[in-house]
Design a protein around this motif. Structure first.
Motif, PDB file in Angstrom:
ATOM      1  N   ILE A   2      88.480   4.218  64.093  1.00 14.82           N
ATOM      2  CA  ILE A   2      87.769   3.618  62.960  1.00 14.82           C
ATOM      3  C   ILE A   2      86.821   4.663  62.402  1.00 14.82           C
ATOM      4  N   LYS A   3      86.874   4.853  61.073  1.00 14.28           N
ATOM      5  CA  LYS A   3      85.923   5.781  60.458  1.00 14.28           C
ATOM      6  C   LYS A   3      85.565   5.317  59.058  1.00 14.28           C
ATOM      7  N   LYS A   4      84.329   5.611  58.660  1.00 16.37           N
ATOM      8  CA  LYS A   4      83.893   5.293  57.300  1.00 16.37           C
ATOM      9  C   LYS A   4      84.493   6.342  56.387  1.00 16.37           C
ATOM     10  N   THR A   5      85.222   5.906  55.362  1.00 19.32           N
ATOM     11  CA  THR A   5      85.921   6.853  54.509  1.00 19.32           C
ATOM     12  C   THR A   5      85.391   6.911  53.077  1.00 19.32           C
ATOM     13  N   GLU A   9      77.792   2.513  45.410  1.00 24.88           N
ATOM     14  CA  GLU A   9      76.800   1.510  45.061  1.00 24.88           C
ATOM     15  C   GLU A   9      77.283   0.745  43.842  1.00 24.88           C
ATOM     16  N   LYS A  10      77.184  -0.563  43.905  1.00 25.82           N
ATOM     17  CA  LYS A  10      77.591  -1.407  42.777  1.00 25.82           C
ATOM     18  C   LYS A  10      76.640  -2.597  42.722  1.00 25.82           C
ATOM     19  N   LYS A  11      76.090  -2.858  41.561  1.00 29.17           N
ATOM     20  CA  LYS A  11      75.156  -3.959  41.334  1.00 29.17           C
ATOM     21  C   LYS A  11      74.008  -3.951  42.339  1.00 29.17           C
ATOM     22  N   GLY A  12      73.516  -2.736  42.630  1.00 27.80           N
ATOM     23  CA  GLY A  12      72.379  -2.580  43.514  1.00 27.80           C
ATOM     24  C   GLY A  12      72.670  -2.705  45.001  1.00 27.80           C
ATOM     25  N   LYS A  13      73.929  -2.787  45.372  1.00 32.31           N
ATOM     26  CA  LYS A  13      74.289  -2.922  46.787  1.00 32.31           C
ATOM     27  C   LYS A  13      75.142  -1.739  47.236  1.00 32.31           C
ATOM     28  N   ILE A  14      74.882  -1.277  48.438  1.00 34.52           N
ATOM     29  CA  ILE A  14      75.674  -0.202  49.034  1.00 34.52           C
ATOM     30  C   ILE A  14      76.889  -0.829  49.718  1.00 34.52           C
ATOM     31  N   ASN A  15      78.049  -0.285  49.448  1.00 31.76           N
ATOM     32  CA  ASN A  15      79.301  -0.774  50.022  1.00 31.76           C
ATOM     33  C   ASN A  15      80.020   0.369  50.717  1.00 31.76           C
ATOM     34  N   ASP A  16      80.693   0.038  51.795  1.00 27.34           N
ATOM     35  CA  ASP A  16      81.436   1.036  52.556  1.00 27.34           C
ATOM     36  C   ASP A  16      82.887   0.598  52.696  1.00 27.34           C
ATOM     37  N   VAL A  17      83.756   1.591  52.822  1.00 26.26           N
ATOM     38  CA  VAL A  17      85.152   1.350  53.155  1.00 26.26           C
ATOM     39  C   VAL A  17      85.391   1.998  54.514  1.00 26.26           C
ATOM     40  N   GLY A  25     100.611   6.057  62.696  1.00 22.74           N
ATOM     41  CA  GLY A  25     100.457   6.337  61.278  1.00 22.74           C
ATOM     42  C   GLY A  25     100.054   5.137  60.434  1.00 22.74           C
ATOM     43  N   TYR A  26      99.930   3.975  61.055  1.00 21.85           N
ATOM     44  CA  TYR A  26      99.500   2.791  60.313  1.00 21.85           C
ATOM     45  C   TYR A  26      98.017   2.913  60.005  1.00 21.85           C
ATOM     46  N   GLU A  27      97.608   2.426  58.816  1.00 17.71           N
ATOM     47  CA  GLU A  27      96.196   2.423  58.437  1.00 17.71           C
ATOM     48  C   GLU A  27      95.865   1.141  57.697  1.00 17.71           C
ATOM     49  N   VAL A  28      94.641   0.672  57.877  1.00 12.59           N
ATOM     50  CA  VAL A  28      94.117  -0.478  57.147  1.00 12.59           C
ATOM     51  C   VAL A  28      92.742  -0.095  56.638  1.00 12.59           C
ATOM     52  N   ASP A  29      92.491  -0.296  55.340  1.00  9.76           N
ATOM     53  CA  ASP A  29      91.172  -0.041  54.749  1.00  9.76           C
ATOM     54  C   ASP A  29      90.480  -1.379  54.541  1.00  9.76           C
ATOM     55  N   ILE A  30      89.232  -1.462  55.015  1.00  9.02           N
ATOM     56  CA  ILE A  30      88.432  -2.677  54.898  1.00  9.02           C
ATOM     57  C   ILE A  30      87.193  -2.358  54.074  1.00  9.02           C
ATOM     58  N   LEU A  31      86.946  -3.159  53.031  1.00  6.31           N
ATOM     59  CA  LEU A  31      85.759  -3.029  52.184  1.00  6.31           C
ATOM     60  C   LEU A  31      84.706  -3.998  52.706  1.00  6.31           C
ATOM     61  N   THR A  32      83.469  -3.548  52.869  1.00  8.37           N
ATOM     62  CA  THR A  32      82.431  -4.416  53.408  1.00  8.37           C
ATOM     63  C   THR A  32      82.079  -5.554  52.449  1.00  8.37           C
ATOM     64  N   TYR A  33      82.366  -5.432  51.173  1.00 12.44           N
ATOM     65  CA  TYR A  33      82.118  -6.495  50.203  1.00 12.44           C
ATOM     66  C   TYR A  33      83.178  -7.590  50.390  1.00 12.44           C
ATOM     67  N   LYS A  57      92.929  -1.083  42.022  1.00 11.30           N
ATOM     68  CA  LYS A  57      93.194   0.346  42.216  1.00 11.30           C
ATOM     69  C   LYS A  57      92.061   1.066  42.931  1.00 11.30           C
ATOM     70  N   ALA A  58      90.818   0.674  42.662  1.00  2.99           N
ATOM     71  CA  ALA A  58      89.653   1.341  43.254  1.00  2.99           C
ATOM     72  C   ALA A  58      88.754   0.300  43.915  1.00  2.99           C
ATOM     73  N   PRO A  59      88.058   0.659  44.980  1.00  2.76           N
ATOM     74  CA  PRO A  59      87.166  -0.300  45.639  1.00  2.76           C
ATOM     75  C   PRO A  59      86.122  -0.901  44.698  1.00  2.76           C
ATOM     76  N   GLU A  60      85.631  -0.129  43.756  1.00  6.44           N
ATOM     77  CA  GLU A  60      84.633  -0.639  42.809  1.00  6.44           C
ATOM     78  C   GLU A  60      85.185  -1.780  41.951  1.00  6.44           C
ATOM     79  N   ASP A  61      86.484  -1.794  41.730  1.00  4.25           N
ATOM     80  CA  ASP A  61      87.107  -2.814  40.884  1.00  4.25           C
ATOM     81  C   ASP A  61      87.055  -4.211  41.491  1.00  4.25           C
ATOM     82  N   TYR A  62      86.802  -4.321  42.788  1.00  9.22           N
ATOM     83  CA  TYR A  62      86.737  -5.638  43.418  1.00  9.22           C
ATOM     84  C   TYR A  62      85.499  -6.418  42.995  1.00  9.22           C
ATOM     85  N   TYR A  63      84.536  -5.762  42.361  1.00 12.75           N
ATOM     86  CA  TYR A  63      83.366  -6.450  41.824  1.00 12.75           C
ATOM     87  C   TYR A  63      83.662  -7.119  40.489  1.00 12.75           C
TER      88      TYR A  63
END
Length: 82
Positions: A2-5, A9-17, A25-33, A57-63
């Protein structure tokens, strides 16, 4: 592993993936939002790896307005009583 990749920052909140991976070779990306699963990297029947998740397409788009793609925590989680 597990690593932070990615962090943004979006709408004043820090978010991590965070990326979870294994030796095959399997990978899963999890967004903290919303604890969103935003990418699953897995092989098809021919062994070719690709992202198999429907989402933004981008983590920021989930907002932006979307149908809660990949969310494991809904918009009313822990807010319903009686």
């Amino acid at each position: 592993m597990i690593k932070k990749t990615y962090t943004f920052e979006k709408k004043g909140k820090i978010n991590d993936v965070y990326t979870l991976s294994n030796a095959n070779g399997y990978e899963v990306d999890i967004l903290t939002y919303g604890a969103r699963i935003i990418r699953i990297w897995a092989p098809d029947k021919n062994g070719n790896f690709d992202d198999i998740i429907v989402g933004c397409k981008a983590p920021e788009d989930y907002y932006e307005d979307n149908p809660y793609f990949g969310a494991t925590i809904g918009r009313v989680g822990n807010r319903i009583e009686n």
